[in-house]
Structure formats: C-alpha cells, structure tokens
Design an enzyme around this catalytic site. Sequence first.
Site, short mmCIF file in Angstrom:
data_model
loop_
_atom_site.label_atom_id
_atom_site.label_comp_id
_atom_site.label_asym_id
_atom_site.label_seq_id
_atom_site.Cartn_x
_atom_site.Cartn_y
_atom_site.Cartn_z
CD GLU A 76 67.21 23.60 26.33
OE1 GLU A 76 67.67 24.14 25.33
OE2 GLU A 76 67.43 22.41 26.64
CG ASP A 77 62.76 25.12 23.91
OD1 ASP A 77 63.87 25.48 24.34
OD2 ASP A 77 62.61 24.47 22.87
#
Length: 714
Positions: A76-77
């Site tokens: 996600e990051d």
Amino acid sequence: MATFTHLTHKLEEYLTPSELKKVKEAYRFSDEMHLGQMRKSGEPYISHPLAVAEICADWKLDAQAMMAALLHDVMEDQGVRKEELIERFGAQVASLVDGLSKLDKIEFQSQIEAQAENFRKMLLAMARDVRVILVKLADRLHNMRTLGSMPPDKKRRISRETMEVYVPIAHRLGLNNIYRELQELSFSHLYPLRHRTLLKAVKAARGNRREVVTKILESVTSTLIAAGIPAQVDGREKTLFGIYRKMRNKHLSFSQVLDVYGFRVVVDSFANCYVALGTLHSLFKPMPGKFKDYIAIPKLNGYQSLHTTLIGPYGTPVEFQIRTQDMHRVAESGVAAHWLYKDDEGSLTDLQQRTHAWLQSLLDIQKQTGDSAEFLEHVKVDLFPDSVYVFTPKSKIIALPRGATALDFAYSIHTDIGDQTTSVVINHEPAPLRTELHNGDIVEIITSPSSRPSPNWLGYVRTGKARSAIRHRLRTVNLAESQALGKRLLTNALNTLGLEPDLPSAIIERLLNESSAKTIDELYADIGIGTRMAPLVARHIMGMTDGGGAIPQLDVEGHVMPSKPDPVVITGNEGSTVQLAACCLPIPGDKLIGHLKHDQALIVHVEDCETAKRHIEKEPDRWIEVTWAGELNRRFECRITILAHNQKGTLARIAAEIGEADAHIVSVSMDDDGDPAMKHLRFTIQVEDRVHLARTMRGIRSIDSVTRILRERS
C-alpha cells in the site's frame, strides 16, 4: 517503542529456528522498504509494523501471519507488487498482505464507495483466511493507541469507523480484550469531554468503593474454600464505555450506576461452575431475572460463562461471572485461542465451527451481492452483537440478531428453505412470516417446492444473509418476474401522472444515463425487487419532459387527460432511495414535501422547512407531494430544545421523563448562553409519531425547573 529484539524473544518461545529465520527476513525487507518514512508522531515508520507484530506474537500466531504483520503496509505505502512478495516469501504470505492492503490504485466515485470496497476486500480475504482479520485488528489497535497526533476530524472519522466495524468484528470473533480496548479508545476520541468527566468520577469513586470490593473478595474466597471448590476470584472495574452505555440506555446518573465493579470466578471443572453458583447464592441474595446461563447456550462467538447479579454488602448489586480455565481462555482470546493453545483443540472445535459458519456466510452474501456498499450494509447487520436464541423442532439452537423474523430463521437454516417457505409455526401456533422472534421460541418452517420469494419479503427480513439471498433470487431465477413486476409498477406510476407508458428512445437513453442501470429491463428489475421506487422514477421521467408533459396520455377523442398525481407514499424503510432530510427530521404526522434529486433519490422534508423553502425557489419543478404510509413499525429521530434552570438533578429528571414516555435518547448536548442560572439542553430522541412526541414534551414541560421546550425544525 517496540524493538525487533523484544519481538524475537517472544517468537523464540514457540517458533522453530527455521521459521524465526523467515520472520527476520521479512523484518529486514520491511525495514528497507520503509526506510526514511516517518509516522505523524515523528517515529520511524517501522515502529508500527513491529508493534503490530508484537500484538500478534501475544496470540502466538504462526510464522506466515507474523511475516504478514511485518509486511502489511509495503504494498500500500511503498508500491511493492504481489508477485515480488510471492517470489520472496511465498504465495500464502503474499495473499495475507494483499488482503490487508487498500485499493488505492482504483478510481471510485466517492469516499463512501472506496471505503465500502476496501472493507469488502478485507472481509472476503478474512473469509478465506481468518489470520487476515487478526493482523488487521492488531494494526487497528496500534493505530488507535497512537491516534493522538492526528487532527481532530480524522480522529473522529477513524474512531467512528472502528466503533462501527472493527469493534463488532472483534466481539464476533470473541477477542474480548481487543474488543474492550478498541471500544474504550474510540469512546475517548469520539467524546473526549464525556470520557474525561466519567474517568474523573470513577477515580473519585474508587476510594469509597475499595472497602466494599475488598470485603466481597474476602467473603467469596473464604466461602468457596470452605465449600471445597478450588477457584481464582478477581474483582474488576467495568470499562468507562460500559458505564457510559448503561447511563445512556437506562437514563441513569453516574451515582445511580451501582454495579461499576464485577467479579470473575474461575473454577477447575464444568460441574464446579454450578456448585460455585449455588455457593454464591447462599452467601448473597440473587436479584430476580438477573441470571444467564451462557454455558448451556454459548454466545455466537463461543463465549461461555454463568452470569448472576447478587445483592452484596450495603445493598450494592454485584455482577459475578463463573467459568472454567478453558472457558476463560476462549472468553479473552476467542478465535485466536486456536493458535494460543494448540494442545487443547478438542474443546475449541465448536467455536471454530461457529466462526467457519459465519465466515462462510460472508462468502454466500458476496456471491449474491454485486454492490460493495450493499455488501457492507448486510455484514454490519449481522455483526450487531445482541442475539436471540431460538430452537428448531429437533431442539437445535439457532442464534439470530435481535429483531430477526421467522423468515430470517428460514434463511439461516438454508437458502433453499428460505426461498421455498410458505408458512411458519412458532411455539406450535401458526404465525405470519414477519413475526419477530424471541428467546426460547420453537420455530418450524413449512416449505413447498413451488414457492418463491416475494419482493415484499425485503420489507421485514433483518439479516444480511436473508436480504442478499432474496435479492439474488429476484435478480436471477425470478428475473423475468421481477422485470414484469417492475414494468407494471412503472406503467401504473406513469398512468397516475397522465404520461404514456411507451417511453420514447431519447427519454429511455437519458434515464439510463442518469442511473446505474445498463438497460431498461435492468431498471424494471430494480423496481421489481424494491431497490428503486416506481413513483420516483415516473416523476423523474416527468421532469425530463418539456414542462412535464411531452408524452401526455390522451383519451379516445385525442384530448389530454387531466390527472393530479397521487402523493408518493413512504414508510421510512426505503434505504438510500428515500432519505429523511437531516435539516428538519420529519416524523409521522408531519405534512411532507419531497425533493426529487437528479440521481432519482428522494429527500423528504417537512412542508414548512426553511431549507426546503429556499430550494423550492431554485428548482420548483423538482418538488413533489409526499405522504406517510398507514402502518409504520419503526421509530423516527427528531430534535427538541429545552431551556431549564441550572439545578441539581434537572438533566436526570428530563431523561427519566423521556424514558417514562417510552421515547429513546440518541444524543444530548448543552449550552449555557453565558447565563450561569439557565441551560439550553438539546436532545435528539426517537419517537413513533407527532402524538408520541407531544406526549413526551408534555411530560418534560411538567418539570418545575423547565421554562421552555420546543421542537427544532432546522
């Protein structure tokens, strides 16, 4: 701050050296990916995955889950692809991390749609592997513990989301420690002033009650020893949110909540639970109606205990929970006890079966639901913790959400039984399918192979499984019938407006462009299964025509037939199709007017609402007549403002009057307007109609310290 050395010490207790080596590899990769990334608090970002992994290590989750905990944010990051995780750490770890990652790369029409789709992804991943939600709950717990550095509006949004979704999931899985802590943290961020005030009151009361607690502990311990029952007795303070909820639901002041302390008695055997119960009942008098046997009939999440409330010293009510050590493990760790106590799997098979059945029901709902917001709505309904326990004719216990009907019971047995239901027998007496079930009811379902679901069933089923199954059946097997019904309803609605039912292609094309339906048959099906209202679609068509009459209906001589449209009838249960305006909060008995939005939704206002009056000037042709249905089996929110003298006990007396009138308090706020002698109290309450509201206000007006009371309209 958590360190990998500290985590390693925990993992060495139960992982093999080869498993520990893989976890270390995952940590090194995560540390490298998050290098230079900082949290809002100023700490290095790697501190968060480490803290999440430590919580998972307390549950003794396996190596794959520990690796997923350390890697849960890299996709996600940091944009790490799933294929890379598969290559480095294996398909199962990659699948767990993927289930924990949000859908940030997909464009959604709204924040609500994005949130709903993210929840759907996570819950379906959890249905395939329960470790996904265990890691996610650990992630949410650490985020809630470190929420202090966030802006106030973000704190409230995250806390509300936690309270609505993650708290019930933790409860549903029996993770009581996580459940209580998430509840407390959410409460402290949603209502910081109430939390601080209650904390101060509890601290002040501790000194006064310490003597009572000590006396009860000594009495219970010595009595059990004398009876020859080996037991561990603990006294515990109830959570602040638990106290607040009791004050709110029962309209009590803090001083009236007497059972702030509860006691837990852990004994050595199943039989001694009941022996200990009898011993306690001989020591203190039990309160009538306050005994619950969750051992014979466990809760949905596998929780087992005997609950009894006794009159302790000085006349104080005291709650006791009695359980065995095995029951205590499940009560505190729930489904995670499967990993915590692997040597004792035999006693947990029932819990695992319950959890598996619930997770399987998520997959069933997913198969029957196309819309992510609808899926989340169904799941939220089934997460509601209050349950009723009913029996099949063969004495099998079925747990359902409170408010569930006989038809919900049929669908809980099997979708086919629900679809083929013709009638129901409750406690050996015939009853309507919409009958609400109560604890102890014996329910028998009568079926017929030729029976099929009716769109009317959607009006009274309560469980997500039943609702999604009925809609699925109406959309697929009964599609032709749903389309025919929808076309008939729309034709009737158009006739009422004096419009021809044969719509020109230009009108159809525009109608489909302004709705989510792809074809006119799909629009008819939506009307047939109740997800759209025919009168609203008809009025939307009317608004598309020039002056509302480009396709008028003609009589035999070719003259336009005059027709005054009938009002749209609403019940308040239509869901997103019809919304009661937040500005004026209409209740039954109010004269109504409706604003037909361009997306075919209807916003219902009170006729004299100031907001409505302003909007009518801008779009006069989009306002229609609306009226309440005859029978309304629900309550509606409204706001009242009270001006009262600032006297001791006034708030408690007002709350008592509202409770006496059988109205429900939703929220309360207070202003002093600079005058220390007077207070403005604003209540949001739930009532049945205007008559019920008038009766409630009359009771409040009779309080001598109340000088004025009125209903807020905007």
